[in-house]
Design an enzyme around this catalytic site. Structure first.
Site, short mmCIF file in Angstrom:
data_model
loop_
_atom_site.label_atom_id
_atom_site.label_comp_id
_atom_site.label_asym_id
_atom_site.label_seq_id
_atom_site.Cartn_x
_atom_site.Cartn_y
_atom_site.Cartn_z
N GLU A 9 42.27 39.93 38.07
CA GLU A 9 42.69 40.27 36.70
C GLU A 9 44.06 39.68 36.40
OE1 GLU A 9 43.19 44.28 33.95
OE2 GLU A 9 43.38 44.44 36.12
N GLU A 35 37.10 52.19 34.37
CA GLU A 35 37.13 51.44 33.12
C GLU A 35 35.75 50.82 32.92
OE1 GLU A 35 40.10 48.22 30.95
OE2 GLU A 35 40.69 49.26 32.76
N ASP A 64 34.70 44.30 32.14
CA ASP A 64 35.95 43.70 32.62
C ASP A 64 36.03 43.75 34.14
OD1 ASP A 64 36.05 46.52 32.31
OD2 ASP A 64 38.21 46.52 32.51
#
Length: 885
Positions: free
Chosen positions: A735, A461, A455
């Site tokens: 994002e 993350e 991502d």
């Protein structure tokens, strides 16, 4: 005849050494043939380790993923392959260059155990890397030397003090409890007769380092960090010898390293000559031996390219900050690391901090969450020193260096690091902002394909989110040769799906606090990604390999929907990051999440039915067709009024209904299209969609006749829009639509990244609709060229290096005239729909030019109405109007 065969590839690899396939498929391209030449046959020559070369001629024009023509390769066996083609007139091309194919070890061939410098993990926190070394004797006159390596952690292999190859962060990240990927190193040119040394740098990496968010997890896959090295020598007479290795270990100069944390290196601790013969390792420690049989993961060869340093960027701006630190702007947000070259006294330390953006003229570190992303280097004082971190990765555009030697000009570069995929897709237009946006999409894909599709590359993350890649897969397949990377990731998904009984929202899966429940649009990646790869490459084998996973997902959802087709009573992520959602509640979408779920159920059941049909499973195809029809009916019964109004009256809901063909009648589709255009116009052509609706909305508008509205939405520059970030200086896709607010401040939400590719999925629309190129049959054997003009654009072009060769389309509008040019490689046909023409024209390989003349614009000058000058009917109308063709 000057025709030749080029780009001979094995499976989806440029380098096919250590592969697991015994009968690997071959692909090539034909160039230089005269116009009109027709390929009638191919001839493959395979020269194996023993025996004469074998030639196989097949009467076929195929050149993509062609079956291995001779007996299967044995483990360790090497073959030299070349290809030529024959034309219908009896002439042949020249032979291709030779490509070497070498199979790796089979499971039963591994004969060594893991060795570990640290069989038990220390306390949580960044941990040191380790050095391992072993000396061995090499006889003269050997034929081949190979090191087969697998690891728990990440490693670099050295041979006599030189790197064994140019890969980094090997072996990457896979679901280690299921799959370990091995690498085979060709050491022929690196070893010599007599004494030699293998040296290994070894660190935690993804195996034992911190992963995930909410503080993350340590030791996800095990407490050990270990490497398994099997060194084999093949003598001139063909005899195979396993070289026994005695390993010793010591802490490395890397005193602490983590993917999120950064790396600390103390060059004073570097043992010079440690990977060369004659070094005294008497004070080093013995390694711990971890029996191979204690680990159950399958060991596989590569399916895609390794991670490498693929580019280097010089800073575009350097400034000295008030605190004395150097700030460097590299002009591009990347995934990578900083390399420094400097001279400083022994013990002098420099510290490097990284950030994607600035806020209030300072590095904005809050979006990193707990990923500190700090590197430090302590000089040995031995003259000029060159250093870059070895086992960490950062997402950044800006870096600040504290402690740079005051008397030296900065000598710093940024190294771009990702899977070494070759670029295969390009786009350009008359709108500079649109072109910059497209390049932002390309960069976000590059930065997030570090061994698997993630991502983001910067915060704590960096996970393989399924929802992101299912939305982006068509763009990914067009922009880069990404099949090998995605094939590996799909194997992880399928392995964990079998273990857990469901597709999770990211793979490899971590129990780090995120719900494990199946979610529509995320779990559907199990179906959408392999189907997309099949459409773009024609790879039936990959589709067959993933079909059980596809079927299992659709079957699971059918059970969750209680056999009714309506999936309406479980956890869902919905239209994630809908711009109307509050910063702290990104899942609060205006679109009914269960409408999204039911729509995806219908869509992926239909795709699975098509996959079964392609592979010849007629009964299964019928079963999934029934499931798809049931879900489609449930969607209509629950979410569509008799008049055609979709109950969840949002842009995403309508786009799903249109693009997934969920509406029962043409009248309902027309009503939905009209309402969709109304909503977009009422919203001032600002984006009103999240991860689910964004890839679909422009297609839905064009499909229902609202071309001008689609272009107005596409080219909007106010927030939220695709081009707003470009106006704010973005070099990657954000994002959130408003990761940076119009005043330059940073979105206060916890989830604020400046490098996600998901919202860049509209790049596929640019390729297919704006420039007009899409596959009409799997693998681009036949293509559709049908540009949709609008937005005031005066030209647009795209090119794609398809499996058969480079395909180009370009249109230019000059005054009242339109010219469309199409270039096709040998073996490819196109159905060309000239704007304004009633029907498509089929053309074969070569370059083709089509002309049209614009009619007077009666409604919107941004979208011309056209006469096709090649059409007798249009020429007659033009004559009546006094227009000269």
């Amino acid at each position: 005849m000057t025709a030749g065969v080029v780009d001979l590839r094995v499976e989806h690899l440029d380098r096919a050494v250590g592969i697991s396939e015994a009968t690997p498929r071959l692909s090539w391209r034909v160039i230089g043939a005269p116009q009109g030449a027709v390929v009638a046959a191919y001839e493959i020559e395979v020269a194996r380790d023993q025996g004469a070369a074998l030639r196989t001629r097949v009467e076929s024009r195929e050149s993509v993923l062609v079956r291995w023509p001779v007996a299967a390769l044995r483990p360790r066996e090497r073959a030299a392959v070349r290809v030529r083609v024959w034309f219908a007139d009896g002439q042949s091309s020249s032979w291709s260059q030779v490509t070497n194919v070498e199979r790796g070890l089979a499971a039963a061939d591994w004969a060594v155990d893991f060795v570990s410098p640290s069989p038990a993990a220390p306390t949580d926190g960044p941990r040191p890397a380790h050095l391992l070394r072993t000396e061995f004797d090499m006889p003269a006159g050997v034929r081949r030397v190979r090191a087969h390596v697998a690891a728990h952690g990440v490693y670099d292999l050295e041979v006599n003090g030189s790197p064994a190859d140019d890969s980094v962060l090997a072996p990457g990240w896979s679901s280690f409890q299921h799959r370990l990927r091995s690498q085979t190193f060709e050491l022929d040119g690196l070893v010599q007769a007599g004494r030699n040394v293998l040296g290994v740098w070894l660190a935690d990496g993804w195996y034992r380092g911190r992963l995930g968010f909410n503080g993350g997890l340590w030791d996800v896959y095990g407490a050990d960090v270990a490497v398994m090295v099997q060194l084999e020598v093949q003598h001139a007479d063909g005899r195979l010898e396993l070289v026994p290795l005695r390993w010793r270990t010591t802490p490395s100069p890397i005193t602490a390293t983590g993917l999120y944390e950064g790396e600390s290196h103390d060059a004073r601790r570097h043992p010079h000559g440690w990977a060369e013969a004659g070094f005294d390792d008497g004070r080093w420690s013995p390694v711990a031996v971890l029996p191979r049989g204690d680990f159950t993961a399958a060991i596989e060869g590569p399916t895609g390219p390794p991670v490498r340093i693929v580019d280097e960027l010089m800073p575009t701006r350097i400034e000295r900050r008030p605190n004395g630190a150097l700030r460097l702007d590299f002009g591009q947000n990347i995934s990578g690391r900083v390399r420094i070259t400097a001279t400083a006294p022994r013990g002098h330390e420099v510290t490097i901090r990284h950030a994607e953006v600035l806020e209030d003229d300072e590095l904005c570190l809050r979006p990193l969450r707990t990923a500190s992303s700090v590197d430090s280097y302590t000089f040995a004082g031995d003259g000029q020193e060159i250093w870059a971190p070895r086992f960490t990765l950062h997402g950044f555009r800006y870096a600040e260096i504290e402690g740079w030697p005051a008397d030296q000009a900065p000598e710093v570069i940024a190294q771009v690091v990702h899977s070494d995929m070759r670029r295969v897709g390009w786009f350009s237009s008359s709108n500079p902002l649109l072109d910059r946006f497209h390049e932002n999409v390309v960069w976000s894909m590059r930065d997030n394909f570090v061994d698997l599709p993630t991502d983001c590359p910067q915060r704590d993350e960096r996970l393989g989110w399924t929802g992101d890649i299912q939305a982006f897969a068509p763009a990914a397949a067009y922009l880069h040769e990404s099949t090998g990377v995605l094939r590996s990731w799909l194997r992880d998904l399928a392995a964990e799906q079998r273990e857990f009984g469901s597709v999770r929202n990211f793979h490899p899966w971590l129990e780090c606090g995120f719900p494990a429940d199946p979610a529509a649009g995320w779990g559907d990646a199990a179906v959408i990604v392999p189907w997309t790869i099949y459409e773009r490459t024609g790879d039936r084998e990959l589709l067959s390999e993933q079909l059980p996973s596809m079927m299992a997902w659709v079957d699971q959802v059918d059970v969750l929907a209680r056999g009714t087709g309506l999936w309406n009573d479980s956890f869902q992520l919905g239209d994630w990051l809908d711009p109307q959602a509050p910063p702290d509640r990104p899942g609060d979408s205006a679109t009914d999440a269960h409408l999204v779920a039911t729509a995806y159920h219908a869509h992926t059941a239909a795709l699975t039915a098509r996959a079964c049909d392609v592979l010849g499973y007629d009964a299964a195809a019928h079963r999934y067709t029934v499931i798809a029809k049931r879900a489609r009916k449930a969607f209509n019964d629950e979410f569509v009024s008799p008049s055609g109004r979709v109950v969840s009256d949002t842009v995403t809901a309508l786009s799903l209904a249109i693009c997934f063909d969920l509406l029962a009648t043409a009248d309902q589709r027309a009503v939905a299209g009209t309402r969709l255009a109304e909503l977009v116009r009422e919203g001032d052509h600002l984006i009103a969609t999240g991860f689910i609706g964004t890839p679909l909305v422009c297609d839905a508008l064009v499909a229902t006749g609202s071309i001008d509205t689609a272009y107005h939405l596409l080219l909007q520059t106010h927030c939220p829009s695709w081009l707003f970030p470009v106006t704010m200086g973005a070099t990657t896709v954000w994002e959130r639509w408003d990761s940076m607010l119009p005043d330059g401040s940073i979105n206060p939400g916890e989830m604020t990244s400046f490098n996600h590719y998901a919202l860049g999925a509209v790049a596929d629309f640019l390729h297919r609709m704006v420039a007009g190129l899409s596959p009409a049959t799997p693998g681009y054997r036949r293509v559709r060229v049908a540009p949709v003009l609008g937005g005031g654009l005066t030209h647009a072009s795209t090119s794609h290096l398809s499996p058969y060769g480079l395909i180009k389309t370009a249109w230019t509008r000059t005054g009242s005239r339109l010219r469309l040019e199409v270039a096709l490689p040998i073996g490819v046909e196109a159905d060309v729909q000239v704007p304004g023409a009633d029907r498509a024209v089929r053309v074969g390989w070569g370059t083709h030019t089509f002309d049209a003349v614009c009619r007077p614009a009666e409604d919107d000058p941004a979208r011309p109405r056209l006469w096709n000058v090649h059409s007798p009917e249009d020429r007659s109308e033009m004559a009546e109007q006094g227009v000269v063709a």
